[in-house]
Motif scaffolding. Structure first.
Motif, PDB file in Angstrom:
ATOM      1  N   ASP A 170       0.954  -1.409  -0.021  1.00  0.00           N
ATOM      2  CA  ASP A 170      -0.388   0.325   0.150  1.00  0.00           C
ATOM      3  C   ASP A 170       0.903   1.197  -0.349  1.00  0.00           C
ATOM      4  OD1 ASP A 170      -1.717   1.698   0.148  1.00  0.00           O
ATOM      5  OD2 ASP A 170      -3.205   1.249   1.818  1.00  0.00           O
ATOM      6  N   GLU A 171       1.016   1.996  -1.486  1.00  0.00           N
ATOM      7  CA  GLU A 171       2.187   2.749  -1.648  1.00  0.00           C
ATOM      8  C   GLU A 171       3.384   2.716  -0.618  1.00  0.00           C
ATOM      9  OE1 GLU A 171       0.822   5.768  -2.891  1.00  0.00           O
ATOM     10  OE2 GLU A 171      -1.204   6.056  -2.245  1.00  0.00           O
ATOM     11  N   PRO A 172       3.723   1.822  -0.998  1.00  0.00           N
ATOM     12  CA  PRO A 172       5.397   1.610  -0.661  1.00  0.00           C
ATOM     13  C   PRO A 172       6.261   2.303  -1.080  1.00  0.00           C
ATOM     14  CG  PRO A 172       4.661  -0.049  -2.715  1.00  0.00           C
ATOM     15  CD  PRO A 172       3.564   1.114  -2.499  1.00  0.00           C
ATOM     16  N   THR A 173       6.483   3.635  -2.085  1.00  0.00           N
ATOM     17  CA  THR A 173       7.244   4.491  -1.786  1.00  0.00           C
ATOM     18  C   THR A 173       6.837   5.520  -2.258  1.00  0.00           C
ATOM     19  OG1 THR A 173       6.638   4.198  -4.692  1.00  0.00           O
ATOM     20  CG2 THR A 173       8.250   2.887  -4.086  1.00  0.00           C
ATOM     21  N   THR A 174       5.741   5.847  -1.289  1.00  0.00           N
ATOM     22  CA  THR A 174       5.551   7.574  -1.501  1.00  0.00           C
ATOM     23  C   THR A 174       6.212   8.248  -0.435  1.00  0.00           C
ATOM     24  OG1 THR A 174       3.064   6.680  -1.987  1.00  0.00           O
ATOM     25  CG2 THR A 174       3.262   8.547  -0.661  1.00  0.00           C
ATOM     26  N   ASP A 175       6.474   7.908   0.782  1.00  0.00           N
ATOM     27  CA  ASP A 175       7.433   8.631   2.222  1.00  0.00           C
ATOM     28  C   ASP A 175       9.172   8.785   1.645  1.00  0.00           C
ATOM     29  OD1 ASP A 175       4.476   8.898   2.909  1.00  0.00           O
ATOM     30  OD2 ASP A 175       5.054   7.906   4.617  1.00  0.00           O
TER      31      ASP A 175
END
Ligand SMILES: Nc1ncnc2c1ncn2[C@@H]1O[C@H](COP(=O)(O)OP(=O)(O)O)[C@@H](O)[C@H]1O
Ligand SMILES: [Mg+2]
Length: 262
Positions: A170-175
């Protein structure tokens, strides 16, 4: 063939519908992208698959199937880690700050029944697989000593610890910064090619989908409004929500949709 699917999933908070009639199917060796603007219901859909809905959100319709068999609540809970590993958005929030990385592996692997004396070797192998050349010193480190990108790779290693068929990312690269993003995407690619793992890749970023996904489902306001092959989505997006995502993506490269050129 190992499959994991949700069918007709509906979620609500009180009288407010949050997810409406969502169906998605995962297969080993394939990447399904789940994209859409924030608030669309992507994360709740992922959590529902594993029976991890937050308090206040309940399922009003739908089912989860593994290899065709409908799972009850206990069956969904039993998927966690063993059938489907979960990778979430903010790695720092997912680690216990007072436990070392090694202790996180011990918690995960002892719960899975691995003898304690085998844990360090298994953890070391997993850390090598996610790109750490010298994993031994890492096992004694605390989360605050690692960068966000390193922690995210450790989270992937923990998600792999019980050799699952699937990853729910779930959004593994977003941060993450751009270098760490590229490392995670390359890692996910290797896991599909090497382990034949199947991935549900949740993102609001079509660049991520462009790189990894075979198939893409677009979510908006709790519904899947379009689902097709990734190439098809980029060549000919059908739904306005898909075209909006593609516009945002193309603008990064100074490009526009053909229909917008004038
Ligand atoms: N615990 C909760 N209680 C009530 N509403 C929630 C809860 N968690 C999320 N929501 C609402 O559900 C909708 C979908 O959220 P989410 O699945 O997190 O979207 P996404 O991951 O696509 O950004 C949002 O409108 C959000 O405000
Ligand atoms: Mg989300």
């Amino acid at each position: 063939m190992t499959t994991l699917a949700i069918e007709g999933l509906c979620l609500a908070a009180g009288a407010r519908p949050l997810v409406r009639d969502v169906s998605l199917g995962l297969k080993r060796g394939r990447v399904l992208g789940l994209v859409g603007a924030s608030g669309g219901g992507k994360s709740l859909t992922v959590l529902a698959m594993l029976g991890l809905l937050p308090a206040g959100v309940r399922q009003t319709a739908g089912q989860v199937r593994r290899d065709g068999r409908v799972l009850d609540d206990a069956g969904r809970a039993a998927l966690r880690g063993r059938v489907a590993g979960l990778v979430q958005q903010s790695p720092r929030a997912c680690f216990n700050p007072i436990l070392t990385i090694g202790q996180h592996f011990t918690e995960t692997l002892a719960a899975a029944g691995l003898p304690r004396r085998a844990i360090a070797a298994h953890a070391g192998g997993l850390l090598e697989e996610v790109g750490f050349g010298a994993p031994a010193p890492l096992l004694g480190a605390y989360p605050f000593q690692l960068s966000g990108g390193m922690l995210q790779r450790v989270m992937v290693a923990l998600a792999l610890a019980r050799d699952p068929d699937f990853l729910l990312a779930d959004e593994p690269t977003t941060d993450l910064d751009l270098v760490a993003q590229a490392q995670i995407l390359a890692l996910l690619e290797r896991l599909v090619a090497g382990r034949g793992i199947g991935i549900l890749l949740v993102t609001h970023d079509l660049s991520v989908v462009a790189r990894l996904a075979d198939e893409v489902a677009v979510m908006q306001d709790g519904r899947v409004v379009e689902q097709q092959g990734a190439r098809g989505l980029f060549a000919a997006p059908r739904h306005p929500a898909s075209r909006d995502l593609l516009r945002t993506h193309l603008a990064l490269y100074g490009e526009t949709l053909p229909e917008d050129a004038g």
